[in-house]
Design a protein around this motif. Structure first.
Motif, PDB file in Angstrom:
ATOM      1  N   GLU A   1       0.705  -1.000  -0.001  1.00  0.00           N
ATOM      2  CA  GLU A   1       0.042   0.097   0.282  1.00  0.00           C
ATOM      3  C   GLU A   1       0.863   1.654  -0.063  1.00  0.00           C
ATOM      4  N   LEU A   2       2.231   1.146   0.727  1.00  0.00           N
ATOM      5  CA  LEU A   2       2.917   1.981   0.639  1.00  0.00           C
ATOM      6  C   LEU A   2       3.600   2.723  -0.408  1.00  0.00           C
ATOM      7  N   ASP A   3       3.900   1.667  -1.316  1.00  0.00           N
ATOM      8  CA  ASP A   3       4.326   1.569  -2.223  1.00  0.00           C
ATOM      9  C   ASP A   3       3.671   2.259  -3.819  1.00  0.00           C
ATOM     10  N   ALA A   4       1.722   1.618  -3.636  1.00  0.00           N
ATOM     11  CA  ALA A   4       0.908   2.380  -3.825  1.00  0.00           C
ATOM     12  C   ALA A   4       0.957   4.011  -3.740  1.00  0.00           C
ATOM     13  N   ALA A   5       1.360   4.415  -2.885  1.00  0.00           N
ATOM     14  CA  ALA A   5       0.799   5.533  -2.410  1.00  0.00           C
ATOM     15  C   ALA A   5       2.025   6.402  -3.235  1.00  0.00           C
ATOM     16  N   ARG A   6       3.828   5.734  -3.307  1.00  0.00           N
ATOM     17  CA  ARG A   6       4.286   6.535  -3.559  1.00  0.00           C
ATOM     18  C   ARG A   6       4.688   6.639  -5.417  1.00  0.00           C
ATOM     19  N   PHE A   7       4.538   5.698  -5.738  1.00  0.00           N
ATOM     20  CA  PHE A   7       3.889   5.693  -7.248  1.00  0.00           C
ATOM     21  C   PHE A   7       2.558   6.305  -7.583  1.00  0.00           C
ATOM     22  N   GLN A   8       1.469   6.494  -6.827  1.00  0.00           N
ATOM     23  CA  GLN A   8       0.913   8.067  -7.104  1.00  0.00           C
ATOM     24  C   GLN A   8       1.628   9.108  -6.995  1.00  0.00           C
ATOM     25  N   GLY A   9       2.445   9.577  -5.700  1.00  0.00           N
ATOM     26  CA  GLY A   9       3.025  10.507  -6.200  1.00  0.00           C
ATOM     27  C   GLY A   9       3.628  11.366  -6.721  1.00  0.00           C
ATOM     28  N   GLU A  10       4.607  10.004  -7.328  1.00  0.00           N
ATOM     29  CA  GLU A  10       5.380  10.007  -8.803  1.00  0.00           C
ATOM     30  C   GLU A  10       4.445  10.415  -9.685  1.00  0.00           C
ATOM     31  N   HIS A  11       3.641   9.545  -9.584  1.00  0.00           N
ATOM     32  CA  HIS A  11       2.722   9.720 -11.282  1.00  0.00           C
ATOM     33  C   HIS A  11       2.244  11.200 -11.101  1.00  0.00           C
ATOM     34  N   VAL A  12       1.971  11.233  -9.992  1.00  0.00           N
ATOM     35  CA  VAL A  12       1.197  12.730 -10.272  1.00  0.00           C
ATOM     36  C   VAL A  12       2.215  13.742 -10.138  1.00  0.00           C
ATOM     37  N   ALA A  13       3.524  14.205  -9.758  1.00  0.00           N
ATOM     38  CA  ALA A  13       4.611  14.545  -9.715  1.00  0.00           C
ATOM     39  C   ALA A  13       4.602  14.291 -11.669  1.00  0.00           C
ATOM     40  N   GLY A  14       5.056  13.767 -12.236  1.00  0.00           N
ATOM     41  CA  GLY A  14       5.168  14.189 -13.600  1.00  0.00           C
ATOM     42  C   GLY A  14       4.483  14.221 -14.429  1.00  0.00           C
ATOM     43  N   ILE A  15       2.949  13.748 -14.319  1.00  0.00           N
ATOM     44  CA  ILE A  15       2.094  14.462 -15.359  1.00  0.00           C
ATOM     45  C   ILE A  15       2.738  16.044 -15.016  1.00  0.00           C
ATOM     46  N   ALA A  16       1.923  16.364 -13.446  1.00  0.00           N
ATOM     47  CA  ALA A  16       2.409  18.440 -13.168  1.00  0.00           C
ATOM     48  C   ALA A  16       2.983  18.566 -14.033  1.00  0.00           C
ATOM     49  N   SER A  17       4.402  18.077 -13.657  1.00  0.00           N
ATOM     50  CA  SER A  17       5.855  18.849 -14.609  1.00  0.00           C
ATOM     51  C   SER A  17       5.831  18.625 -15.955  1.00  0.00           C
ATOM     52  N   ARG A  18       5.354  17.974 -16.519  1.00  0.00           N
ATOM     53  CA  ARG A  18       5.013  17.991 -17.873  1.00  0.00           C
ATOM     54  C   ARG A  18       3.977  19.304 -18.303  1.00  0.00           C
ATOM     55  N   LEU A  19       2.683  19.065 -17.991  1.00  0.00           N
ATOM     56  CA  LEU A  19       2.191  19.508 -18.661  1.00  0.00           C
ATOM     57  C   LEU A  19       2.637  21.315 -17.489  1.00  0.00           C
ATOM     58  N   LYS A  20       3.197  21.992 -17.182  1.00  0.00           N
ATOM     59  CA  LYS A  20       3.760  22.713 -16.024  1.00  0.00           C
ATOM     60  C   LYS A  20       5.359  23.201 -17.493  1.00  0.00           C
ATOM     61  N   ASP A  21       5.847  22.254 -17.616  1.00  0.00           N
ATOM     62  CA  ASP A  21       6.637  22.938 -18.943  1.00  0.00           C
ATOM     63  C   ASP A  21       5.817  22.942 -20.237  1.00  0.00           C
TER      64      ASP A  21
END
Length: 203
Positions: A183-203
């Protein structure tokens, strides 16, 4: 890039998940995670009767969020325990105070995501995540979930939270079960996934 993790945690389960989400955010270059609690609405006496005072004190170092901080973030990841298949009252009250941001369209185009906790395996985790999305859609968030690229939600060898709608954990009827490593791995994955998409949108 600032990723705000805004949550309410009664006994520490959602807090532990929030910390894992922050670890995932940190995997993206230039992304900074900020943990924030929503304001408590229950009187001290009620918290004492619930046996939640000690857990609340343990997370008292986390700053209380203001609605203005939402507008300053590039993405917001919300965490809430499940209350009868919905978000908790503390989170609902916090979101109900964001009308000014809605009127200005201040959150339109930001990435939004949700994770949760429930006492039982089928205690309303998915309905909580999905019903939370309604508030995010009204604000114009770009909603991100937990894709099946996270293979941990395919597991059948153990009882575990997690769905395409977001990471989750099962706390147990007395809060005796803390988040599992999956479950913690899922939370880590979600955090990374959200940050990655936010980074691409910001660019």
């Amino acid at each position: 890039m600032r990723i705000l993790i805004v949550y309410y945690s009664t006994y520490g389960h959602v807090h532990k998940m929030a910390e894992a989400v922050a670890e995932g955010v940190a995997r993206i270059d230039g992304a900074e995670a900020a943990l924030r609690r929503v304001p408590e609405t229950l009187p001290e006496k009620v918290l004492e009767q619930m046996g939640a005072v000690e857990a609340q004190q343990a997370i008292s170092h986390v700053p209380v969020c203001t609605v203005d901080e939402l507008a300053a973030a590039d993405a917001v990841i919300f965490g809430t325990p499940t209350r009868f298949g919905n978000m908790c009252g503390q989170m609902r009250q916090f979101l109900d105070a964001t009308g000014g941001l809605w009127a200005k369209g201040a959150l339109v185009g930001k990435v939004g995501s949700v994770f949760t906790s429930s006492a039982t395996q089928h205690g309303g985790q998915e309905s909580t995540l999905l019903s939370f999305h309604i508030s995010l859609l009204h604000h114009g968030f770009v909603i991100v979930g937990l894709p099946y690229a996270f293979q941990g939600q395919m597991r059948i060898d153990e009882v575990t939270g997690g769905s395409p709608y977001g990471a989750s954990t099962i706390a147990g009827g007395s809060g005796e079960r803390m988040p599992s490593e999956n479950e913690l791995d899922a939370a880590r994955f979600q955090g990374e996934h959200v940050a990655g998409i936010a980074s691409r949108l910001k660019d």
